[in-house]
Motif scaffolding. Structure first.
Motif, mmCIF file in Angstrom:
data_model
loop_
_atom_site.group_PDB
_atom_site.id
_atom_site.type_symbol
_atom_site.label_atom_id
_atom_site.label_comp_id
_atom_site.label_asym_id
_atom_site.label_seq_id
_atom_site.Cartn_x
_atom_site.Cartn_y
_atom_site.Cartn_z
ATOM 1 N N ALA A 116 0.835 -1.200 0.000
ATOM 2 C CA ALA A 116 0.000 0.000 0.000
ATOM 3 C C ALA A 116 0.868 1.248 0.000
ATOM 4 N N ASN A 165 -3.043 4.260 -5.166
ATOM 5 C CA ASN A 165 -3.962 3.879 -4.092
ATOM 6 C C ASN A 165 -4.805 2.661 -4.475
ATOM 7 N N LEU A 221 -4.694 -1.693 -0.656
ATOM 8 C CA LEU A 221 -4.865 -1.181 0.701
ATOM 9 C C LEU A 221 -4.553 -2.289 1.692
ATOM 10 N N ALA A 222 -3.790 -1.935 2.720
ATOM 11 C CA ALA A 222 -3.434 -2.938 3.724
ATOM 12 C C ALA A 222 -4.060 -2.571 5.059
ATOM 13 N N PHE A 223 -5.034 -3.357 5.464
ATOM 14 C CA PHE A 223 -5.652 -3.174 6.774
ATOM 15 C C PHE A 223 -5.224 -4.333 7.674
ATOM 16 N N ILE A 233 -6.571 -5.458 0.461
ATOM 17 C CA ILE A 233 -7.493 -5.525 -0.670
ATOM 18 C C ILE A 233 -6.971 -4.747 -1.874
ATOM 19 N N VAL A 234 -7.361 -5.237 -3.048
ATOM 20 C CA VAL A 234 -6.929 -4.646 -4.303
ATOM 21 C C VAL A 234 -8.134 -3.977 -4.969
ATOM 22 N N GLY A 271 -8.362 7.434 -6.553
ATOM 23 C CA GLY A 271 -8.184 6.650 -5.334
ATOM 24 C C GLY A 271 -8.123 7.480 -4.065
ATOM 25 N N SER A 311 -10.036 5.667 -1.215
ATOM 26 C CA SER A 311 -9.368 4.489 -0.665
ATOM 27 C C SER A 311 -8.133 4.904 0.127
ATOM 28 N N GLN A 312 -7.417 5.906 -0.373
ATOM 29 C CA GLN A 312 -6.224 6.361 0.339
ATOM 30 C C GLN A 312 -6.598 6.986 1.686
ATOM 31 N N GLN A 334 -7.259 4.288 4.095
ATOM 32 C CA GLN A 334 -5.991 3.708 4.551
ATOM 33 C C GLN A 334 -5.354 4.592 5.622
ATOM 34 N N ALA A 364 -7.184 4.144 8.873
ATOM 35 C CA ALA A 364 -6.893 2.826 9.435
ATOM 36 C C ALA A 364 -5.513 2.828 10.095
#
Lengths: 299, 129
Positions: free
Chosen positions: A76, A82, A85-87, A92-93, B49, B52-53, B56, B59
């Protein structure tokens, strides 16, 4: 040699100029026509190519193996778009954001990422008379044109100064798909119209080709319409006006029925041959465009 | 617990920013102590994005809930994957959002409230990109 036809503003006559330049020179040298406007290809409506080969173009999109992923987040971090994403719970892609650069796959310390092909469109290749023809069709819903433009360009690899002429019909605008279409050209023809919109977008396009270090000249289409601000701009910037195509209903009628201007109007065939000679001269080719044409045609 | 509010400014008195992915600031508040910190949103100028960013980013800051106006499809998906609860509020200040969150009067949402690129403003980016 590669000549690209771009414009900034849409609907100024890029395809008209590109197609008719190709037709005017057909038979005098090997020509490969590339319609790089993969979002709305239209040169085939005038060249009527016989498509002989079709190929799907894919983008490598990451797939994460959750059993190997430890959620470190390097993927990520490295993604400029973007798209991954790494949670804590999962990685997830977002495939529609992925540009297929492969950075995440390369940098994953656990080797948890592999790539799977995602279809973005197709490239079709064929012939229109003596002209070799390629174009791309972006898949509906896909937002990423440059990789497909590159695939269209690749069909002409190996064509250079010694093996004929590549004519690139670029998309409108000045964004990534245009950059992908015109980069590496020996010359860029900017087609515009003598209106405030035409001028505004021409100026943006001139900035772009200068950034890419491509010599350029202007074709004014629909000359006689609007005002003379495009001419004034070109002379103040030292940009040659290579050709003016008059604003005339008969040309529009020919276009509207899918006709070819150089076949219906001999004066335009002469004008487009003249356009080629000016380009050949100013792009460092032989002073004598005819000699250069012959030399190319022999190879 | 940590609550994030999308904000046009950096204080509790700042007005809410109704955009999620392209909000100007995130004000991250400890809902128990009211200690807060404001972060300018680096996704504002992202070409794509942004939603989504932003998810992130929240998070990574261990945020558990966010109060905002609208979320797009990618943001909604990412926030859900991150386990961050989303609450919707039309207008008010960051403090109003905090109070309403504590009072439990906010509407919890799951799924997008707007389409893609909604927060990119009236400035259409050249039509075809």
């Amino acid at each position: 040699m590669i000549i690209s036809i771009a414009s900034g503003k849409g609907g100024t006559g890029k395809t008209t100029v590109a197609v008719n330049l190709a037709l005017a020179l057909e038979g005098t040298m090997p020509i490969h026509f590339l319609d790089c406007d993969v979002e709305e290809p239209n040169a085939h409506l005038f060249l009527y190519p016989e498509i002989k080969h079709s190929e799907t173009v894919n983008l490598p999109v990451p797939v994460v193996d959750e059993s190997k992923c430890d959620g470190c987040g390097k993927c990520a971090e490295v993604c400029a778009f973007n798209a991954i994403l790494a949670f804590k719970s999962q990685t997830i892609v977002l495939p529609e954001l992925c540009h297929g650069c492969g950075g995440c796959t390369l940098l994953c310390p656990r080797g948890a990422i592999t790539e799977s092909p995602k279809e973005i469109g197709e490239v079709e290749t064929g012939r229109a008379g003596k002209i070799k023809f390629s174009h791309g069709r972006l898949k509906i819903g896909s937002a990423l044109a440059p990789p497909l433009v590159n695939a269209v360009r690749k069909t002409a690899h190996g064509r250079g100064p010694d093996s004929g002429l590549v004519i690139v019909d670029a998309p409108p605008g000045t964004s990534c798909p245009v950059v992908a279409s015109i980069k590496g050209s020996n010359y860029c023809v900017l087609v515009t119209e003598p209106t405030p919109f035409g001028l505004n977008d021409l100026m943006l396009a001139v900035d772009l080709v200068r950034e890419l270090d491509i010599p350029c000249g202007v074709v004014i289409n629909r000359a006689g319409l609007g005002d003379d601000t495009v001419s004034s701009y070109c002379s103040s910037e030292g940009i040659p006006i290579l050709l003016e195509i008059p604003y005339d209903r008969k040309y529009a009628e020919c276009y509207a029925r899918g006709g070819r201007l150089v076949e219906d109007f001999p004066e335009l065939r002469d004008a487009l041959c003249g356009l080629w000679r000016k380009i050949a001269e100013s792009s460092g080719a032989d002073r004598d465009g005819t000699a250069r044409r012959r030399e190319m045609a022999e190879i | 617990m940590k609550l994030a509010v999308t904000s046009q400014g950096t204080s509790l008195a700042s007005p809410l920013d109704p955009r999620f992915g392209r909000c100007e600031h995130f004000v991250i508040i400890d809902a128990d102590t009211e200690e807060f910190e404001a972060f300018s949103n680096e996704s504002v100028m992202a070409s794509g994005g942004a939603g989504s960013q932003s998810a992130q980013f929240l998070a990574n800051k261990d945020v558990e809930a966010v109060v905002t106006g609208n979320v797009g499809p990618n943001a909604a998906m990412a926030l859900e994957a991150a386990g961050i609860k989303v609450y919707r509020m039309g207008s008010g200040t960051v403090k109003d959002a905090l109070d309403a969150f504590r009072a439990g009067t906010l509407e919890a949402i799951s799924g997008p409230t707007v389409g893609s690129h909604h927060g990119m403003g009236g400035r259409r980016r050249g039509g075809r990109r």
